[in-house]
Design an enzyme around this catalytic site. Structure first.
Site, short mmCIF file in Angstrom:
data_model
loop_
_atom_site.label_atom_id
_atom_site.label_comp_id
_atom_site.label_asym_id
_atom_site.label_seq_id
_atom_site.Cartn_x
_atom_site.Cartn_y
_atom_site.Cartn_z
N ASP A 32 -51.15 66.63 -21.20
CA ASP A 32 -50.95 66.87 -22.63
C ASP A 32 -49.61 66.27 -23.04
O ASP A 32 -48.67 66.29 -22.25
CB ASP A 32 -50.94 68.39 -22.91
CG ASP A 32 -51.35 68.73 -24.33
OD1 ASP A 32 -50.65 68.29 -25.26
OD2 ASP A 32 -52.39 69.40 -24.52
N GLY A 37 -50.40 70.64 -28.80
CA GLY A 37 -50.68 71.65 -27.77
C GLY A 37 -49.47 72.55 -27.54
O GLY A 37 -48.37 72.25 -28.01
N SER A 76 -56.52 65.40 -28.76
CA SER A 76 -56.58 64.86 -30.13
C SER A 76 -56.12 65.93 -31.10
O SER A 76 -56.43 67.11 -30.91
CB SER A 76 -58.02 64.48 -30.52
OG SER A 76 -58.04 64.03 -31.87
N ALA A 115 -64.82 64.39 -25.97
CA ALA A 115 -64.97 65.37 -27.05
C ALA A 115 -65.12 64.65 -28.38
O ALA A 115 -64.17 64.09 -28.91
CB ALA A 115 -63.75 66.28 -27.10
N TYR A 146 -59.46 60.48 -38.37
CA TYR A 146 -60.08 61.28 -37.31
C TYR A 146 -61.53 60.85 -37.12
O TYR A 146 -61.98 60.55 -36.02
CB TYR A 146 -60.00 62.76 -37.70
CG TYR A 146 -60.53 63.73 -36.67
CD1 TYR A 146 -59.94 63.86 -35.43
CD2 TYR A 146 -61.62 64.55 -36.97
CE1 TYR A 146 -60.41 64.77 -34.50
CE2 TYR A 146 -62.09 65.46 -36.04
CZ TYR A 146 -61.49 65.58 -34.81
OH TYR A 146 -61.97 66.50 -33.90
N LYS A 150 -63.10 58.99 -33.82
CA LYS A 150 -64.14 59.63 -33.02
C LYS A 150 -65.41 58.79 -32.97
O LYS A 150 -66.12 58.78 -31.96
CB LYS A 150 -64.44 61.04 -33.57
CG LYS A 150 -63.28 62.02 -33.36
CD LYS A 150 -63.10 62.33 -31.89
CE LYS A 150 -62.04 63.39 -31.63
NZ LYS A 150 -61.84 63.65 -30.20
N THR A 176 -65.28 75.41 -34.05
CA THR A 176 -65.19 76.40 -32.97
C THR A 176 -63.92 77.22 -33.15
O THR A 176 -62.91 76.70 -33.62
CB THR A 176 -65.21 75.67 -31.61
OG1 THR A 176 -66.46 74.98 -31.51
CG2 THR A 176 -65.09 76.63 -30.44
#
Ligand code: UDP
Length: 328
Positions: A32, A37, A76, A115, A146, A150, A176
């Site tokens: 990371d 994070g 990300s 992901a 973004y 992706k 999520t």
């Protein structure tokens, strides 16, 4: 012992994945750059001799010594407010970072899972969204950095699969939630939780009739785990199809938190998708997966987590103002 590299290890999903793979008996390399994070999410793992942490930015050459069986690329920024603040890093980690990790996977003969996101469908005109839908994305809008990163990520992953025969997996993650979401990431659940805990009114954007379908983190992790170990290489939706309007959701939060906050309305940010619901037929059929945790149970656990955070955390949380969402 199987060895797995997890990028974005100190993030929300990354840290839960580290926990899961350690519990399954893997040796986990967590990586990371700590831009979004937080080491708090994985500090409980540092004492284990099956976990190693690399403070590294995957947009630079990635090196991991020895054999590697699997890679999970979860690094990300993942919230609309983050894309506005760090748009270039968002593009780079999806594009250059993915390229580096595909190269590493090829070198090590590892299987890699990428992901991806429901954002590849943009503001969808097909409802619910099936994996066959190509999407409706504004390349130059605030979410474009973004969404397009992706989309590129999916393309390059499929190219490595088809051209180099690399073992690849692509998960399209729908909204999520759960413990370890960043309180100040600006997404709707931490935003509402923070507001309820600080005694502020809940800010609903637009008329609140836009919908989302929220998946509890344990269900999401189970889906990803099954996908990695499956032999399916096309993209697959993982999310909870139980759809709700944001206004009704705000009312649920008020009920859950037992506070007497009101709902206040703010303008809808540009390109905010009006509806979103995953079609999970493929996940059911191919992975034998479906979500188990309902919103009531999941939100209660999530609220318990946010309640445990210190007063200091809560106060330093910058409240996402809708204007910063429209104008970087
Ligand atoms: N939203 C809201 N109030 C907030 C934050 C978000 O009404 O304080 C809305 C937002 O406009 C969107 C939905 O909640 O329609 C989900 O937003 P989020 O940023 O969580 O994720 P998205 O699914 O848009 O990427």
């Amino acid at each position: 012992m199987k060895r797995i590299l997890i990028t974005g290890a100190a993030g929300f999903l990354g840290s839960h994945l580290c926990d899961r793979f350690i519990a399954e008996g893997y040796y986990v390399y967590g990586m990371d750059n700590l831009i979004t994070g937080d080491l708090k999410n994985i500090e409980h793992l540092f004492k284990l001799d099956t976990f190693e942490f690399y403070h590294h930015d995957v947009t630079k050459f990635v090196h991991v010594p020895g054999k590697l069986d699997y890679i999970l690329h979860f690094a990300s920024p993942a919230s609309p407010i983050d894309y506005l603040k760090i748009p270039i890093q968002t593009l780079k980690v999806g594009a250059l970072g993915t390229h580096n990790l595909l190269g590493l996977a090829k070198d090590k003969g590892a299987r890699i899972l990428i992901a991806s996101t429901s954002e590849v469908y943009g503001d969808p005109q097909v409802h619910p969204q099936t994996e066959e839908y190509y999407g409706n994305v504004n390349t130059i809008g605030p979410r474009g950095v973004y969404d397009e990163a992706k989309r590129f990520q999916e393309s390059i992953t499929m190219a490595y699969h088809r051209f180099h025969g690399l073992e690849t997996r692509i998960v399209r993650i729908f909204n999520t939630y759960g413990p370890r979401m960043r309180l100040n990431d600006g997404r709707v659940i931490p935003a509402f939780m923070g507001q309820a805990l600080r005694g502020e009114d809940l800010t609903v954007f637009g008329d609140g009739l836009q919908t989302r379908s929220f998946c509890y983190v344990d269900d999401q992790i189970e889906g990803i785990y099954r996908l990695l170990l499956s032999d399916y290489s096309l993209p697959i939706n993982i999310g909870n199809p139980h759809e709700i309007t944001i206004k009704d959701f705000a009312e649920e939060i008020i009920k859950l938190t037992g506070t007497d906050q009101k709902i206040i309305y703010k303008p809808l940010p540009k390109d905010d998708p009006l509806q979103r619901q995953p079609d999970i037929s493929k996940a059911k059929e191919i992975l034998g997966w479906e979500p188990k945790v309902g919103r009531e149970e999941g939100m209660k656990k999530t609220y318990d987590y946010f309640r445990m955070l210190s007063k200091e955390d809560l106060e330093k949380t910058e409240h996402r103002d809708f204007t910063t969402r429209n104008k970087p």
